[in-house]
Write an enzyme that holds these catalytic residues in place. Sequence first.
Site, PDB file in Angstrom:
ATOM      1  N   ALA A  41       9.795 -23.528  -7.877  1.00 55.40           N
ATOM      2  CA  ALA A  41       8.537 -23.313  -7.146  1.00 55.40           C
ATOM      3  C   ALA A  41       7.809 -24.597  -6.800  1.00 55.40           C
ATOM      4  CB  ALA A  41       7.589 -22.404  -7.921  1.00 55.40           C
ATOM      5  N   LYS A  99      15.491 -13.877 -13.839  1.00 55.10           N
ATOM      6  CA  LYS A  99      14.414 -14.847 -13.639  1.00 55.10           C
ATOM      7  C   LYS A  99      13.122 -14.109 -13.973  1.00 55.10           C
ATOM      8  CE  LYS A  99      11.703 -17.142 -10.123  1.00 55.10           C
ATOM      9  NZ  LYS A  99      11.569 -17.656  -8.762  1.00 55.10           N
TER      10      LYS A  99
END
Lengths: 65, 257
Positions: B184, B96
């Site tokens: 997020a 990531k």
Amino acid sequence: MKLLVNGEAHEVAANTLAELLAALDYEGDWLATAVNSDLVHKANRAEFRLSDGDRIEILSPMQGG
Amino acid sequence: MFELFGTSLPSRLLLGTAQYPSPAILADAVKASGTSVVTVSLRREMAGGRAGEKFWSLIRALGTRILPNTAGCHSVKEAVTTAKMAREVFGTSWIKLEVIGNQDTLQPDVFGLVEAARILCEDGFTVFPYTTDDLVVAERLLEAGCKVLMPWCAPIGSALGPVNIMALRSMRGHFPDVPLIVDAGLGRPSHAATVMELGFDAVLLNTAVARAADPVGMARAFGKAVEAGREAYSSGMLEPRDVAVPSTPTIGRAVFS
């Protein structure tokens, strides 16, 4: 030799990265090492010769998002 | 089942491992969520290897796939080196990729992100880029070799939920065949359901579960919301209408006057 290990100054009698890890009592297969911002593979630590002033990062698994 | 890089993932929820009240609660939350991918990080080891060992044993026991991150990296060099270190420790080429550009919003430095993504893709990594909802940046990331995109829906840890639905919808429309994971900004299960209803392939979250009063209950709730949102998307939802439409048949209605 003067080295910066994880941001802390150390005076260590170690010629290679593997010797440094042993001298500072680091152990385990889950450690990753970098010298002066470049990865040093586990397999290369025994031959990797350190120089005065080198910056060493020793990282291990930690929680992350 | 979610197919990602030849891997069948039973769940479309990816879960972070930070900020839980205890390791036991983290483990229970992971199980309750049904997730098959957890994110992890690398940090300076100050206890000779013992601190990392404990956490690593706990994670391995969960039996999920591992997605290491480059959280906290602010430069291309930092992110690339961290990714390489993560590959060695975690034994996976999945990464990531975070290159943070602004300390207040934790929004990605998209220029550095594209550069780092190119370097890592060429080096054989499977890059999951944490990006914005900008279409042009998304194009550049795909050109750089990324096969999946992870747009934010709000700043990390903000719990605001999707603040720009139009941008997310537009992203889904522009990249119908690219796996898109909202990463997020999710705060509630309904936020997760909303982005899944838009057709996103999966969501990645951490704080909303870890900082809930009951992280295990919240993990379960998010797992259900992600499933519900996906099933709703696959089942074809009604478009909103401005007028009422009776749901009960009007034919055969009795007349009393």
